[in-house]
Design a protein around this motif. Structure first.
Motif, PDB file in Angstrom:
ATOM      1  N   ASN A  35      46.216  20.538 117.574  1.00 20.69           N
ATOM      2  CA  ASN A  35      46.088  20.301 119.019  1.00 20.69           C
ATOM      3  C   ASN A  35      46.152  18.823 119.391  1.00 20.69           C
ATOM      4  O   ASN A  35      45.547  18.402 120.383  1.00 20.69           O
ATOM      5  CB  ASN A  35      44.770  20.899 119.540  1.00 20.69           C
ATOM      6  CG  ASN A  35      44.733  22.407 119.402  1.00 20.69           C
ATOM      7  OD1 ASN A  35      45.748  23.085 119.518  1.00 20.69           O
ATOM      8  ND2 ASN A  35      43.548  22.941 119.111  1.00 20.69           N
ATOM      9  N   GLN A  36      46.857  18.044 118.616  1.00 22.34           N
ATOM     10  CA  GLN A  36      47.025  16.622 118.904  1.00 22.34           C
ATOM     11  C   GLN A  36      48.508  16.355 119.186  1.00 22.34           C
ATOM     12  O   GLN A  36      49.337  16.356 118.288  1.00 22.34           O
ATOM     13  CB  GLN A  36      46.572  15.767 117.722  1.00 22.34           C
ATOM     14  CG  GLN A  36      46.725  14.277 117.968  1.00 22.34           C
ATOM     15  CD  GLN A  36      46.259  13.436 116.789  1.00 22.34           C
ATOM     16  OE1 GLN A  36      45.716  13.948 115.826  1.00 22.34           O
ATOM     17  NE2 GLN A  36      46.474  12.145 116.865  1.00 22.34           N
ATOM     18  N   TRP A  37      48.819  16.138 120.453  1.00 24.53           N
ATOM     19  CA  TRP A  37      50.205  15.890 120.830  1.00 24.53           C
ATOM     20  C   TRP A  37      50.661  14.538 120.289  1.00 24.53           C
ATOM     21  O   TRP A  37      49.950  13.543 120.377  1.00 24.53           O
ATOM     22  CB  TRP A  37      50.366  15.915 122.347  1.00 24.53           C
ATOM     23  CG  TRP A  37      50.387  17.309 122.901  1.00 24.53           C
ATOM     24  CD1 TRP A  37      49.336  17.979 123.467  1.00 24.53           C
ATOM     25  CD2 TRP A  37      51.491  18.203 122.917  1.00 24.53           C
ATOM     26  NE1 TRP A  37      49.729  19.242 123.834  1.00 24.53           N
ATOM     27  CE2 TRP A  37      51.047  19.403 123.514  1.00 24.53           C
ATOM     28  CE3 TRP A  37      52.820  18.104 122.495  1.00 24.53           C
ATOM     29  CZ2 TRP A  37      51.883  20.502 123.703  1.00 24.53           C
ATOM     30  CZ3 TRP A  37      53.660  19.203 122.678  1.00 24.53           C
ATOM     31  CH2 TRP A  37      53.185  20.386 123.275  1.00 24.53           C
ATOM     32  N   THR A  38      51.845  14.524 119.711  1.00 30.22           N
ATOM     33  CA  THR A  38      52.407  13.326 119.110  1.00 30.22           C
ATOM     34  C   THR A  38      53.842  13.151 119.584  1.00 30.22           C
ATOM     35  O   THR A  38      54.604  14.121 119.615  1.00 30.22           O
ATOM     36  CB  THR A  38      52.401  13.443 117.570  1.00 30.22           C
ATOM     37  OG1 THR A  38      51.074  13.713 117.130  1.00 30.22           O
ATOM     38  CG2 THR A  38      52.900  12.170 116.932  1.00 30.22           C
ATOM     39  N   HIS A  39      54.189  11.931 119.957  1.00 29.08           N
ATOM     40  CA  HIS A  39      55.571  11.674 120.364  1.00 29.08           C
ATOM     41  C   HIS A  39      56.417  11.387 119.134  1.00 29.08           C
ATOM     42  O   HIS A  39      56.095  10.529 118.316  1.00 29.08           O
ATOM     43  CB  HIS A  39      55.654  10.499 121.331  1.00 29.08           C
ATOM     44  CG  HIS A  39      57.034  10.296 121.869  1.00 29.08           C
ATOM     45  ND1 HIS A  39      57.626  11.178 122.748  1.00 29.08           N
ATOM     46  CD2 HIS A  39      57.955   9.326 121.628  1.00 29.08           C
ATOM     47  CE1 HIS A  39      58.839  10.751 123.034  1.00 29.08           C
ATOM     48  NE2 HIS A  39      59.069   9.629 122.365  1.00 29.08           N
ATOM     49  N   ASP A  50      57.867  15.514 122.320  1.00 29.37           N
ATOM     50  CA  ASP A  50      56.453  15.619 121.989  1.00 29.37           C
ATOM     51  C   ASP A  50      56.242  16.844 121.104  1.00 29.37           C
ATOM     52  O   ASP A  50      56.903  17.864 121.287  1.00 29.37           O
ATOM     53  CB  ASP A  50      55.600  15.747 123.254  1.00 29.37           C
ATOM     54  CG  ASP A  50      55.666  14.502 124.116  1.00 29.37           C
ATOM     55  OD1 ASP A  50      55.959  13.428 123.573  1.00 29.37           O
ATOM     56  OD2 ASP A  50      55.434  14.613 125.335  1.00 29.37           O
ATOM     57  N   GLU A  51      55.315  16.735 120.168  1.00 27.73           N
ATOM     58  CA  GLU A  51      55.103  17.832 119.218  1.00 27.73           C
ATOM     59  C   GLU A  51      53.608  18.056 118.999  1.00 27.73           C
ATOM     60  O   GLU A  51      52.808  17.116 119.032  1.00 27.73           O
ATOM     61  CB  GLU A  51      55.772  17.487 117.887  1.00 27.73           C
ATOM     62  CG  GLU A  51      55.622  18.573 116.818  1.00 27.73           C
ATOM     63  CD  GLU A  51      56.253  18.154 115.507  1.00 27.73           C
ATOM     64  OE1 GLU A  51      57.449  18.426 115.315  1.00 27.73           O
ATOM     65  OE2 GLU A  51      55.559  17.526 114.687  1.00 27.73           O
ATOM     66  N   VAL A  52      53.253  19.314 118.757  1.00 26.16           N
ATOM     67  CA  VAL A  52      51.866  19.650 118.461  1.00 26.16           C
ATOM     68  C   VAL A  52      51.827  20.780 117.441  1.00 26.16           C
ATOM     69  O   VAL A  52      52.695  21.657 117.421  1.00 26.16           O
ATOM     70  CB  VAL A  52      51.114  20.072 119.751  1.00 26.16           C
ATOM     71  CG1 VAL A  52      51.633  21.389 120.297  1.00 26.16           C
ATOM     72  CG2 VAL A  52      49.615  20.155 119.503  1.00 26.16           C
ATOM     73  N   ARG A 146      60.434  15.986 129.892  1.00 29.21           N
ATOM     74  CA  ARG A 146      60.159  15.746 128.474  1.00 29.21           C
ATOM     75  C   ARG A 146      60.390  17.027 127.692  1.00 29.21           C
ATOM     76  O   ARG A 146      60.074  18.125 128.158  1.00 29.21           O
ATOM     77  CB  ARG A 146      58.714  15.281 128.262  1.00 29.21           C
ATOM     78  CG  ARG A 146      58.388  13.958 128.921  1.00 29.21           C
ATOM     79  CD  ARG A 146      56.912  13.668 128.829  1.00 29.21           C
ATOM     80  NE  ARG A 146      56.538  13.247 127.480  1.00 29.21           N
ATOM     81  CZ  ARG A 146      56.469  11.964 127.106  1.00 29.21           C
ATOM     82  NH1 ARG A 146      56.760  11.008 127.960  1.00 29.21           N
ATOM     83  NH2 ARG A 146      56.090  11.642 125.889  1.00 29.21           N
ATOM     84  N   LYS A 148      59.325  19.379 124.633  1.00 27.20           N
ATOM     85  CA  LYS A 148      58.083  19.614 123.908  1.00 27.20           C
ATOM     86  C   LYS A 148      58.293  20.700 122.857  1.00 27.20           C
ATOM     87  O   LYS A 148      58.902  21.730 123.130  1.00 27.20           O
ATOM     88  CB  LYS A 148      56.967  20.035 124.875  1.00 27.20           C
ATOM     89  CG  LYS A 148      56.597  18.942 125.865  1.00 27.20           C
ATOM     90  CD  LYS A 148      55.435  19.371 126.753  1.00 27.20           C
ATOM     91  CE  LYS A 148      55.055  18.258 127.727  1.00 27.20           C
ATOM     92  NZ  LYS A 148      53.904  18.646 128.571  1.00 27.20           N
ATOM     93  N   ARG A 149      57.757  20.422 121.673  1.00 31.42           N
ATOM     94  CA  ARG A 149      57.878  21.362 120.557  1.00 31.42           C
ATOM     95  C   ARG A 149      56.486  21.775 120.092  1.00 31.42           C
ATOM     96  O   ARG A 149      55.647  20.932 119.778  1.00 31.42           O
ATOM     97  CB  ARG A 149      58.621  20.710 119.397  1.00 31.42           C
ATOM     98  CG  ARG A 149      58.817  21.618 118.190  1.00 31.42           C
ATOM     99  CD  ARG A 149      59.218  20.803 116.967  1.00 31.42           C
ATOM    100  NE  ARG A 149      59.716  21.642 115.891  1.00 31.42           N
ATOM    101  CZ  ARG A 149      59.907  21.208 114.648  1.00 31.42           C
ATOM    102  NH1 ARG A 149      59.639  19.957 114.323  1.00 31.42           N
ATOM    103  NH2 ARG A 149      60.378  22.017 113.714  1.00 31.42           N
ATOM    104  N   GLU A 150      56.264  23.084 120.046  1.00 31.63           N
ATOM    105  CA  GLU A 150      55.010  23.610 119.525  1.00 31.63           C
ATOM    106  C   GLU A 150      55.282  24.307 118.200  1.00 31.63           C
ATOM    107  O   GLU A 150      56.058  25.250 118.131  1.00 31.63           O
ATOM    108  CB  GLU A 150      54.387  24.601 120.507  1.00 31.63           C
ATOM    109  CG  GLU A 150      53.078  25.202 120.024  1.00 31.63           C
ATOM    110  CD  GLU A 150      52.495  26.192 120.992  1.00 31.63           C
ATOM    111  OE1 GLU A 150      52.510  27.415 120.678  1.00 31.63           O
ATOM    112  OE2 GLU A 150      52.043  25.771 122.072  1.00 31.63           O
TER     113      GLU A 150
END
Length: 209
Positions: A35-39, A50-52, A146, A148-150
């Motif tokens: 659960n820590q979003w990282t660019h 962005d990835e989490v 943006r 975003k990748r989960e």
């Protein structure tokens, strides 16, 4: 992304411990955080994505044989290893991430002794992990300009590694060449879809004038 080997480097807490009872030398840390979003892809927010990692991503992950290395150098003797839960390293899943505990052989391994000393002094304080995303184990969306990748399913954890410097300051990332190429094509496709959607909306507006 399908079955791509992926490398991630984070600023991770590590601790150097010593058990006076049996003279064990131990390091502990949290190389993987949920659960820590990282660019990903540089410091420019207009580039990359962005990835989490969600907690469910490691529910069925194969962590039976994971090695602890320095700078992901698999040519050297591992500092520790899980070995089906009977090795010198244990990996424990929590609500926050994956915790690591490794027993180092500082008596017979000079590199392990040097690493332990560097961690104890604070010269080494970063970890990374090498993993394989399961097939269809991630989802992509485009929100607020943006991408975003989960990641919700990691197939296998290959190693956790102690590193001196990440690719970028703070929480950061390195990408394998194959991942760079694949992600580039995927993001290009998503941009084209977005452009087509905007063109359709523009045509609708013009048709009503």
């Amino acid at each position: 992304m399908k079955h791509e080997t992926t490398l991630r480097i984070y600023t991770a807490e590590m601790r150097a411990l010593e058990n006076s009872d049996n003279k064990e030398v131990v390091i502990e840390g949290t190389p993987i955080v949920f659960n820590q979003w990282t660019h990903i892809g540089g410091e420019d927010p207009e580039e990359g994505f962005d990835e989490v990692l969600v907690p469910m991503s490691f529910v069925n992950t194969d962590m039976r044989d994971v090695v602890l290395t320095i700078e992901h150098d698999g040519r050297k003797i591992p500092l520790a290893r899980t070995k089906n839960g009977k090795g010198t390293m244990t990996l424990t899943k929590t609500a926050q991430g994956i915790n690591m505990r490794a027993v180092l052989d500082v008596e017979n391994n000079t590199e392990a002794r040097a690493v332990y000393s560097a961690i104890k002094r604070g010269d080494l304080d970063k970890m990374s992990f090498l993993f394989i995303v399961a097939q269809d184990g991630d989802t992509w969306v485009y929100e607020n300009n943006r991408y975003k990748r989960e990641i919700h399913a990691v197939e296998k954890l290959l190693d956790v590694s102690i590193v001196a410097r990440p690719a970028y300051s703070g929480t950061s990332v390195e990408l394998s060449r194959s991942e760079v190429d694949a992600l580039g094509g995927m993001l290009d496709d998503m941009k084209r879809v977005k452009e087509i959607e905007l063109l359709k909306e523009k045509n609708k507006i013009l048709a009503n004038i």
